[in-house]
Design an enzyme around this catalytic site. Structure first.
Site, PDB file in Angstrom:
ATOM      1  N   SER A 134      -6.068  -4.728 -18.016  1.00  0.00           N
ATOM      2  CA  SER A 134      -6.688  -4.225 -19.252  1.00  0.00           C
ATOM      3  C   SER A 134      -8.143  -4.629 -19.445  1.00  0.00           C
ATOM      4  O   SER A 134      -8.807  -4.082 -20.329  1.00  0.00           O
ATOM      5  CB  SER A 134      -5.886  -4.696 -20.462  1.00  0.00           C
ATOM      6  N   LYS A 193     -10.637  -1.906 -19.524  1.00  0.00           N
ATOM      7  CA  LYS A 193     -10.821  -1.062 -20.720  1.00  0.00           C
ATOM      8  C   LYS A 193     -12.199  -1.268 -21.351  1.00  0.00           C
ATOM      9  O   LYS A 193     -12.736  -0.370 -22.008  1.00  0.00           O
ATOM     10  CB  LYS A 193      -9.699  -1.349 -21.733  1.00  0.00           C
ATOM     11  N   TYR A 232      -5.532   6.374 -14.956  1.00  0.00           N
ATOM     12  CA  TYR A 232      -5.349   5.129 -15.705  1.00  0.00           C
ATOM     13  C   TYR A 232      -4.690   4.048 -14.836  1.00  0.00           C
ATOM     14  O   TYR A 232      -5.094   2.884 -14.853  1.00  0.00           O
ATOM     15  CB  TYR A 232      -4.525   5.411 -16.970  1.00  0.00           C
ATOM     16  N   TYR A 255      -5.099  -8.608 -27.332  1.00  0.00           N
ATOM     17  CA  TYR A 255      -3.811  -8.112 -27.828  1.00  0.00           C
ATOM     18  C   TYR A 255      -3.675  -8.457 -29.308  1.00  0.00           C
ATOM     19  O   TYR A 255      -4.660  -8.461 -30.025  1.00  0.00           O
ATOM     20  CB  TYR A 255      -2.657  -8.658 -26.959  1.00  0.00           C
ATOM     21  N   VAL A 279      -3.154  -8.389 -18.422  1.00  0.00           N
ATOM     22  CA  VAL A 279      -1.885  -9.027 -18.065  1.00  0.00           C
ATOM     23  C   VAL A 279      -1.893  -9.624 -16.657  1.00  0.00           C
ATOM     24  O   VAL A 279      -0.958 -10.324 -16.278  1.00  0.00           O
ATOM     25  CB  VAL A 279      -0.667  -8.081 -18.223  1.00  0.00           C
TER      26      VAL A 279
HETATM   27  N1  GLU Z   1      -1.370  -1.559 -16.594  1.00  0.00           N
HETATM   28  C1  GLU Z   1      -0.944  -2.184 -17.776  1.00  0.00           C
HETATM   29  C2  GLU Z   1      -0.231  -1.198 -18.658  1.00  0.00           C
HETATM   30  O1  GLU Z   1      -0.806  -0.222 -19.054  1.00  0.00           O
HETATM   31  C3  GLU Z   1      -2.097  -2.825 -18.500  1.00  0.00           C
HETATM   32  C4  GLU Z   1      -1.572  -3.892 -19.288  1.00  0.00           C
HETATM   33  C5  GLU Z   1      -2.588  -4.871 -19.766  1.00  0.00           C
HETATM   34  O2  GLU Z   1      -3.302  -5.524 -18.994  1.00  0.00           O
HETATM   35  O3  GLU Z   1      -2.640  -5.002 -20.991  1.00  0.00           O
HETATM   36  O4  GLU Z   1       0.908  -1.378 -18.960  1.00  0.00           O
END
Ligand code: GLU
Length: 310
Positions: free
Chosen positions: A70, A73, A195, A246, A264
């Site tokens: 993430s 992002k 993605y 988060y 994550v």
């Molecule tokens: N590839 C993960 C998902 O979309 C990203 C999760 C993350 O790092 O928050 O579930």
């Protein structure tokens, strides 16, 4: 507390933090939603600090590539904002969600407009819009990360990408749900492929501390060209501060006091605007999905240096 003026380089601070972390019994568990991440040793630890001129300091496993997840992002948000500007905010909000990163519930109440670009729904919207504008959102991200880090070997981890796709039902649900509100332009399978590739990028703390540098340089890239206006760079930093870790962004702001974004894979990037960028990696996660040692290390960094946005 020693103030930053006591130090001429970040190296002794990083070494002190690494020693402290090593003495703390490991806690937290690697993400287990895909096998490729579950296999990580939770005791790994690396940390890097990059100055705006590209000088980089590091400790521990700071040159070891890990799954960026993430954290990507932040970069797709910046790349899309640089192209479409404020029109993006009609399609994704910028308020903390208070819900888990992959939650569906809020989306229905809010008519398919995700709360912010860092929950999965919001990141899908950003990637979709970047893909429409570039024809290859994940490729655009990779080219940007390579250029800013100066590391041409930085690439996708195909095993992680395949694993994301094999376990991607919830992201598929988010994509289709938003498409039903007209908030996704590309066919959902095309978007999901982009993605999952985006999430699978592997990079080290050194790579990511350097690649985040444009946010410390108020929008200016490593080569001196401008990606974002000063105001847009502030916006990205602000969304990181309020939504980047988060549903624990309040606690992170309280402890660290810096814009940050976690993934994550156990990585966290952080920005001291005008001063430096950081990346820390340790795969053991707390129940909210943030690296336990990573948050502890950034907390110590802010305390030892006195650097924070507050
Ligand atoms: N590839 C993960 C998902 O979309 C990203 C999760 C993350 O790092 O928050 O579930």
């Amino acid at each position: 507390m020693a103030s930053m003026s006591t130090w001429t380089t970040f190296q002794p601070i990083l070494e002190r933090i690494a020693e402290e972390i090593e003495r703390t019994p490991g806690s937290g568990r690697p993400a287990d939603y895909i096998p490729a991440l579950a296999a990580c040793d939770p005791r790994r630890f690396g940390m890097a600090v990059a100055e705006p001129d590209g000088t980089v300091y590091g400790v521990g496993d700071w040159r070891e590539p890990f799954s960026v997840q993430s954290i990507t992002k932040v970069f797709t948000l910046a790349l899309d904002l640089s192209r479409e500007g404020g029109a993006l905010w009609e399609h994704v909000g910028r308020e903390p969600s208070g819900n888990p990163f992959n939650s569906l519930v809020q989306l229905e109440y809010e008519n398919g407009i995700p709360r912010n670009p860092f929950i999965n729904a919001g990141a899908l919207v950003v990637t979709d819009r970047l893909h429409t504008r570039t024809g290859d959102a994940a490729g655009e991200l990779l080219a940007f990360l390579r250029a800013e880090s100066g590391n041409p070997d930085l690439t996708y981890d195909e095993e992680v990408a395949a694993s994301e796709a094999a376990h991607g039902d919830r992201n598929a649900a988010l994509g289709h749900f938003m498409a039903s509100y007209g908030n996704i332009d590309n066919p959902v399978p095309v978007l999901l492929e982009q993605y999952f590739r985006q999430c699978s990028v592997a990079a080290s703390c050194a790579d990511l501390a350097l690649a985040t540098g444009f946010l410390a340089r108020h929008g200016v890239r490593a080569d001196g060209t401008r990606l974002l206006s000063r105001s847009q760079a502030k916006q990205v930093n602000a969304v990181m501060l309020t939504c980047g870790t988060y549903d624990a962004a309040g606690e992170f702001a309280y402890r660290v006091g810096l814009p940050g974004k976690s993934g994550v894979g156990g990585g966290i990037i952080a920005v001291v605007p005008g001063h430096c960028t950081l990346c820390v990696w340790s795969p053991g996660l707390d129940e909210r999905g943030n690296s336990v040692a990573g948050v502890a290390a950034l907390d110590r960094f802010a305390t030892l240096t006195g650097l924070s946005v507050f």
